[in-house]
Design an enzyme around this catalytic site. Structure first.
Site, PDB file in Angstrom:
ATOM      1  N   GLU A 265      41.882  58.038  90.745  1.00 48.03           N
ATOM      2  CA  GLU A 265      42.394  56.529  90.763  1.00 48.03           C
ATOM      3  C   GLU A 265      41.495  56.499  92.824  1.00 48.03           C
ATOM      4  OE1 GLU A 265      43.135  52.961  92.057  1.00 48.03           O
ATOM      5  OE2 GLU A 265      45.026  53.943  92.330  1.00 48.03           O
ATOM      6  N   CYS A 299      43.771  49.525  96.900  1.00 52.07           N
ATOM      7  CA  CYS A 299      42.107  49.912  96.448  1.00 52.07           C
ATOM      8  C   CYS A 299      42.703  47.779  95.705  1.00 52.07           C
ATOM      9  CB  CYS A 299      42.369  50.905  95.213  1.00 52.07           C
ATOM     10  SG  CYS A 299      43.592  51.194  94.594  1.00 52.07           S
TER      11      CYS A 299
HETATM   12  C1  UN1 Z   1      46.038  51.603  96.062  1.00 49.09           C
HETATM   13  O1  UN1 Z   1      45.843  50.736  96.430  1.00 49.09           O
HETATM   14  O2  UN1 Z   1      45.207  52.952  95.562  1.00 49.09           O
HETATM   15  O3  UN1 Z   1      48.169  47.373  92.176  1.00 49.09           O
HETATM   16  C2  UN1 Z   1      46.626  50.870  93.973  1.00 49.09           C
HETATM   17  C3  UN1 Z   1      48.404  47.294  93.620  1.00 49.09           C
HETATM   18  C4  UN1 Z   1      48.687  49.072  93.731  1.00 49.09           C
HETATM   19  C5  UN1 Z   1      47.827  49.291  94.385  1.00 49.09           C
HETATM   20  C6  UN1 Z   1      47.750  50.961  94.525  1.00 49.09           C
HETATM   21  N1  UN1 Z   1      49.708  49.934  92.996  1.00 49.09           N
HETATM   22  O4  UN1 Z   1      48.442  46.431  94.593  1.00 49.09           O
END
Ligand code: UN1
Length: 504
Positions: A265, A299
């Site tokens: 991810e 992210c």
């Molecule tokens: C990340 O930033 O690595 O939906 C993923 C969201 C979080 C994102 C996590 N679950 O903002």
């Protein structure tokens, strides 16, 4: 942390000062919660976590491989029960865990509380999912045969997690691997080993044997690379940057032996498309949440706002106003909206992008970087082409552009950036929202709301393309990727009739 184990950050004087002298007038339950958080904060120290050597990583991998069979053969209900006990313990430990997140990861209090809750959600959700998925399934087949499909663990998994969700993503990866019968070598982000160690302690106390879950702290280039290169590793799950995900994929491919799966991810250049029917107030609120909350260190965060030219002036003005009203600074202060970036390296990376944007784009907010505290006040730049936003900027920096014509062309240009994580759509034309969502290459599409904070089990989260391999964390397809599958076909006409399977 300091050498003598004292808190790494000064106590938040303002929390106890004139601004918030006491909990008078608050709902008693809120006041109690607040007092427990602050009591935890007064005691918090960020402990040192010793680094593992490459030799220790190898030894740990061998132990994890040896421990696999026994753990994998335990009934799934037992492993699920362990996760649920860890979730209960985490719930009971919420104040000190929040305090450690604030101190080590420099989270704001609201972000810290949300993160502990997310970690608990992962534990409970994967416990329930595993019980459903790992139950053997009888498949219809010809008379005289019995066909059964069952999932089980693959072996020792390496779980490499990021500093921006150092408890939730760490716990999510580890829980998914463990509950499906795998053993785990957990490599937390270098910046945030202490909170990871707390999670490991809770899991051990809940019943995970020491050799089934081992924590290996250290740099990715040494400890992470050593773990990935281990012959005994059966799978790798990674959350972090796209280049590191590719380096892991190359390292796995170069090894002798079995084909090792990678679940990655990674990053995103996430856009929000706003058409002329959108509600400007709703847009401004969603934009500020999505681009600037957590100082943009998600992210999922919004990086590119594409507004129809007919309402662009009004929307931009509202976003500017809302962004300037945000309180930037000390994460320990309850009033802070935008805390610091994680460290000097992260700050320098964002500063380099800001220097570039200040020559190539139109700055719409005053500068506001502080190299001492690593804080960056929200920044807004107007650009002319989607392609100018091709790089992920991991901070509170938003690019905006005005569009006209066909919204499908904008989505096509965003798709062409090659990422595929989150997308926001702001429109009151339902059919358009559905058509654009179908066209978009994006793992999570949010209509008329913000684009962050995916809820475990409700909004499975993850992307495609440069944003990762899938499957989505917190969704029904996540756990199967940690599993091997066995189809068992038995001739029931031979050797005297039916065989009772799995009856124990
Ligand atoms: C990340 O930033 O690595 O939906 C993923 C969201 C979080 C994102 C996590 N679950 O903002």
């Amino acid at each position: 942390a300091s050498e003598d184990g004292k808190p790494a950050f000064a106590l938040p004087a303002r929390l106890y000062g004139a601004q918030r002298p006491n909990s008078e007038g608050l709902d008693p339950a809120v006041a109690e919660h607040r007092e427990r958080l602050f009591a935890a904060w007064r005691q918090v120290a960020v402990p040192r976590v010793p680094e593992a050597s490459a030799g220790e990583a190898s030894a740990a991998a061998r132990r994890a491989a040896e421990a696999f069979d026994a753990w994998n053969h335990r009934p799934v209900a037992e492993r699920a029960a362990v996760l649920r006990r860890a979730a209960d313990a985490m719930q009971a430990q919420l104040p000190p865990l929040c305090a450690l997140l604030v101190a080590e990861a420099r989270k704001t209090w609201p972000d810290a509380i949300a993160e502990v809750r997310e970690a608990i959600d992962f534990l409970r959700y994967y416990a329930t999912e595993a019980e459903r998925l790992l139950a053997p399934v009888e498949l219809p087949g010809p008379t005289g045969e019995r066909n059964t499909l069952r999932l089980h663990g693959r072996g020792a998994w390496v779980c490499i997690s990021p500093w921006n969700f150092p408890l939730a993503i760490f716990t999510g990866q580890v829980a998914a691997a463990l509950v499906t019968g795998n053993t785990v070598l957990a490599k937390p982000a270098e910046q945030t080993p202490a909170i990871a160690r707390e999670a490991v302690r809770l899991l051990h106390a809940a019943g995970v044997p020491a050799e089934v879950l081992q924590l290996l702290h250290g740099p990715g280039e040494t400890v992470g690379a050593a773990l990935v290169a281990e012959p005994a590793v059966a799978g790798v799950v990674f959350t972090g940057s796209t280049p590191v995900a590719k380096a892991i994929q190359r390292a796995l491919a170069a090894k002798d032996g079995p084909i090792v799966p990678l679940i990655a991810e990674t990053g995103g250049v996430n856009a929000m498309l706003v058409d002329s029917s959108a509600l400007p107030e709703q847009v401004a609120d969603a934009v500020v949440q999505s681009a600037f909350r957590s100082a943009g260190q998600r992210c999922s965060a919004l990086r590119l706002l594409c507004v129809h030219e007919s309402i662009a002036d009004g929307v931009i003005e509202m976003v500017r106003g809302a962004a300037q009203a945000l309180v930037v600074g000390d994460p320990t202060d309850l009033a802070t909206d935008v805390g610091p970036l994680i460290d000097a390296e992260a700050f320098d990376g964002v500063a380099r992008h800001l220097a570039r944007l200040r020559t190539t784009a139109r700055a719409l907010l005053p500068e506001g970087e502080d190299a001492t505290t690593h804080t960056v006040a929200p920044q807004l730049f107007e650009i002319r082409h989607v392609a100018e936003a091709s790089q992920e900027i991991f901070g509170p920096v938003l690019q905006v552009l005005r569009w006209r014509g066909d919204p499908k062309d904008v989505i096509a240009q965003v798709n062409a950036l090659g990422y595929g994580l989150t997308l926001g759509l702001q429109t009151r034309i339902d059919s358009r929202a559905l058509a654009l969502a179908a066209q978009a290459r994006a793992g999570n599409v949010y209509v008329n709301r913000n684009t962050i904070g995916a809820v475990v089990g409700v909004q499975p989260f993850g992307g495609e393309g440069l944003s990762g391999t899938g499957p989505k964390a917190g969704g029904p397809h996540y756990l199967p990727r940690f599993c091997a599958e066995q189809t068992l076909t038995i001739n029931t006409t031979a050797a005297g009739g039916n065989v009772a399977l799995f009856s124990a």
